[in-house]
Motif scaffolding. Structure first.
Motif, mmCIF file in Angstrom:
data_model
loop_
_atom_site.group_PDB
_atom_site.id
_atom_site.type_symbol
_atom_site.label_atom_id
_atom_site.label_comp_id
_atom_site.label_asym_id
_atom_site.label_seq_id
_atom_site.Cartn_x
_atom_site.Cartn_y
_atom_site.Cartn_z
ATOM 1 N N GLU A 104 6.132 -0.648 -7.798
ATOM 2 C CA GLU A 104 5.104 -0.277 -8.773
ATOM 3 C C GLU A 104 3.707 -0.492 -8.213
ATOM 4 O O GLU A 104 3.422 -1.539 -7.631
ATOM 5 C CB GLU A 104 5.289 -1.113 -10.049
ATOM 6 N N GLN A 105 2.823 0.512 -8.382
ATOM 7 C CA GLN A 105 1.435 0.407 -7.951
ATOM 8 C C GLN A 105 0.525 -0.139 -9.043
ATOM 9 O O GLN A 105 -0.544 -0.675 -8.747
ATOM 10 C CB GLN A 105 0.915 1.786 -7.510
ATOM 11 N N ASN A 106 0.924 -0.001 -10.292
ATOM 12 C CA ASN A 106 0.133 -0.501 -11.416
ATOM 13 C C ASN A 106 0.350 -2.012 -11.506
ATOM 14 O O ASN A 106 1.350 -2.477 -12.044
ATOM 15 C CB ASN A 106 0.564 0.198 -12.703
ATOM 16 N N ALA A 113 7.721 -9.421 -3.567
ATOM 17 C CA ALA A 113 7.547 -9.367 -2.118
ATOM 18 C C ALA A 113 6.503 -8.297 -1.820
ATOM 19 O O ALA A 113 6.342 -7.343 -2.584
ATOM 20 C CB ALA A 113 8.855 -9.042 -1.412
ATOM 21 N N VAL A 114 5.780 -8.478 -0.720
ATOM 22 C CA VAL A 114 4.810 -7.486 -0.267
ATOM 23 C C VAL A 114 5.284 -6.909 1.058
ATOM 24 O O VAL A 114 5.646 -7.656 1.975
ATOM 25 C CB VAL A 114 3.407 -8.102 -0.081
ATOM 26 N N ILE A 115 5.308 -5.584 1.152
ATOM 27 C CA ILE A 115 5.625 -4.888 2.401
ATOM 28 C C ILE A 115 4.349 -4.294 2.960
ATOM 29 O O ILE A 115 3.554 -3.697 2.229
ATOM 30 C CB ILE A 115 6.667 -3.774 2.168
ATOM 31 N N ASP A 116 4.142 -4.458 4.251
ATOM 32 C CA ASP A 116 3.002 -3.857 4.932
ATOM 33 C C ASP A 116 3.479 -3.310 6.269
ATOM 34 O O ASP A 116 4.103 -4.028 7.058
ATOM 35 C CB ASP A 116 1.892 -4.891 5.149
ATOM 36 N N ARG A 174 0.833 -1.199 0.000
ATOM 37 C CA ARG A 174 0.000 0.000 0.000
ATOM 38 C C ARG A 174 0.873 1.257 0.000
ATOM 39 O O ARG A 174 2.061 1.216 0.305
ATOM 40 C CB ARG A 174 -0.890 0.035 1.250
ATOM 41 N N ASN A 175 0.269 2.393 -0.286
ATOM 42 C CA ASN A 175 0.958 3.671 -0.137
ATOM 43 C C ASN A 175 1.399 3.839 1.314
ATOM 44 O O ASN A 175 0.623 3.594 2.241
ATOM 45 C CB ASN A 175 0.042 4.833 -0.525
ATOM 46 N N GLY A 176 2.644 4.234 1.500
ATOM 47 C CA GLY A 176 3.147 4.439 2.852
ATOM 48 C C GLY A 176 3.606 3.188 3.563
ATOM 49 O O GLY A 176 3.959 3.245 4.747
ATOM 50 N N ALA A 177 3.637 2.055 2.851
ATOM 51 C CA ALA A 177 4.006 0.795 3.500
ATOM 52 C C ALA A 177 5.501 0.687 3.769
ATOM 53 O O ALA A 177 5.925 -0.105 4.607
ATOM 54 C CB ALA A 177 3.552 -0.390 2.637
ATOM 55 N N GLY A 178 6.319 1.455 3.027
ATOM 56 C CA GLY A 178 7.761 1.410 3.228
ATOM 57 C C GLY A 178 8.555 1.014 2.003
ATOM 58 O O GLY A 178 9.768 0.770 2.091
#
Length: 237
Positions: free
Chosen positions: A189-191, A203-206, A37-41
């Motif tokens: 990338e967000q798209n 990888a996913v950062i949260d 997400r936005n702001g996740a790091g």
């Protein structure tokens, strides 16, 4: 064998703890995508790899060498380039002058310059134009071209399609595919349509932590996992 290995990396900015034990490996070759997400790091992770933020804990290893304590310029000399979200180009300089600044010697290798022209034909057309006069897509092309004008083993690219027209995004995707045949790309990338068309691993950062790693094909096929980790279905996004 990992090209880049991040282990238990912590980062604080001022009084705020932003990254907490971030750990993932980037294999050599292809495109590795960092999602979240936005702001996740995500951006902080890229900047920290380049030594632009202090890392009070953890390690960054590149080709088996711990580069955690190196200055940003020394990290770049190891063969790592960074294309930031703001592109980092100089609007008052021409395309040619921007490119010269990205070289170590101030001179172009003819073979590499030819490759840049093949990937981004618009840059040859606007070679003597000031960078401020370029469109958003052309500025992004220039930013990426600066990263590949010298031989690189790894390029970190932050949000390259943000605000670009679909036709430019498509052209950028084709260029990234070609680049990734010889140079590993770590992409934020967000798209998701763009990301899944390119990514081999991901990888996913949260909330400043890596919560999932795996093959992009598996993640793209699992909408329930996307919902759980990203709080939205990214299928077709």
């Amino acid at each position: 064998m990992s090209l880049l290995s991040i282990k238990n990396m912590d980062v604080s900015i001022g009084q705020y703890s932003v990254l907490h034990g971030v750990t993932f490996d980037v294999p050599e070759g292809g495109v590795f995508v960092l999602l979240g997400r936005n702001g996740a790091g995500k951006t902080t992770t890229l900047r920290s790899i380049m030594g632009l933020w202090d890392r009070p804990a953890g390690s960054v290893t590149f080709r088996g060498e711990d580069i955690s304590s190196l200055h940003t310029s020394d990290i770049a000399r190891r063969g790592i380039a960074f294309v930031p979200e703001n592109m980092g180009i100089f609007g008052g300089l021409t395309v040619a002058e921007n490119m010269v600044l990205a070289t170590a010697s101030g001179k172009f290798d003819d073979t590499r310059l030819k490759r840049v022209y093949e990937l981004f034909p618009a840059l040859e057309q606007f070679w003597d134009k000031q960078a401020w006069s370029l469109s958003g897509g052309q500025k992004q092309m220039l930013a990426v071209a600066r990263a590949i004008i010298e031989p690189r083993d790894l390029i970190l690219i932050d949000e390259p399609t943000k605000g670009l027209a679909p036709s430019i995004i498509s052209a950028m995707g084709e260029a990234f595919r070609e680049i990734s045949e010889t140079t590993t790309i770590l992409l934020v990338e967000q798209n998701f349509a763009f990301a899944k068309s390119l990514g081999r691993d991901m990888a996913v950062i949260d909330d400043g932590q890596v919560v999932h790693t795996g093959a992009m094909a598996d993640f793209a096929a699992d909408t329930a996992l996307q919902d759980r980790l990203l709080s939205l279905s990214m299928e077709g996004a």
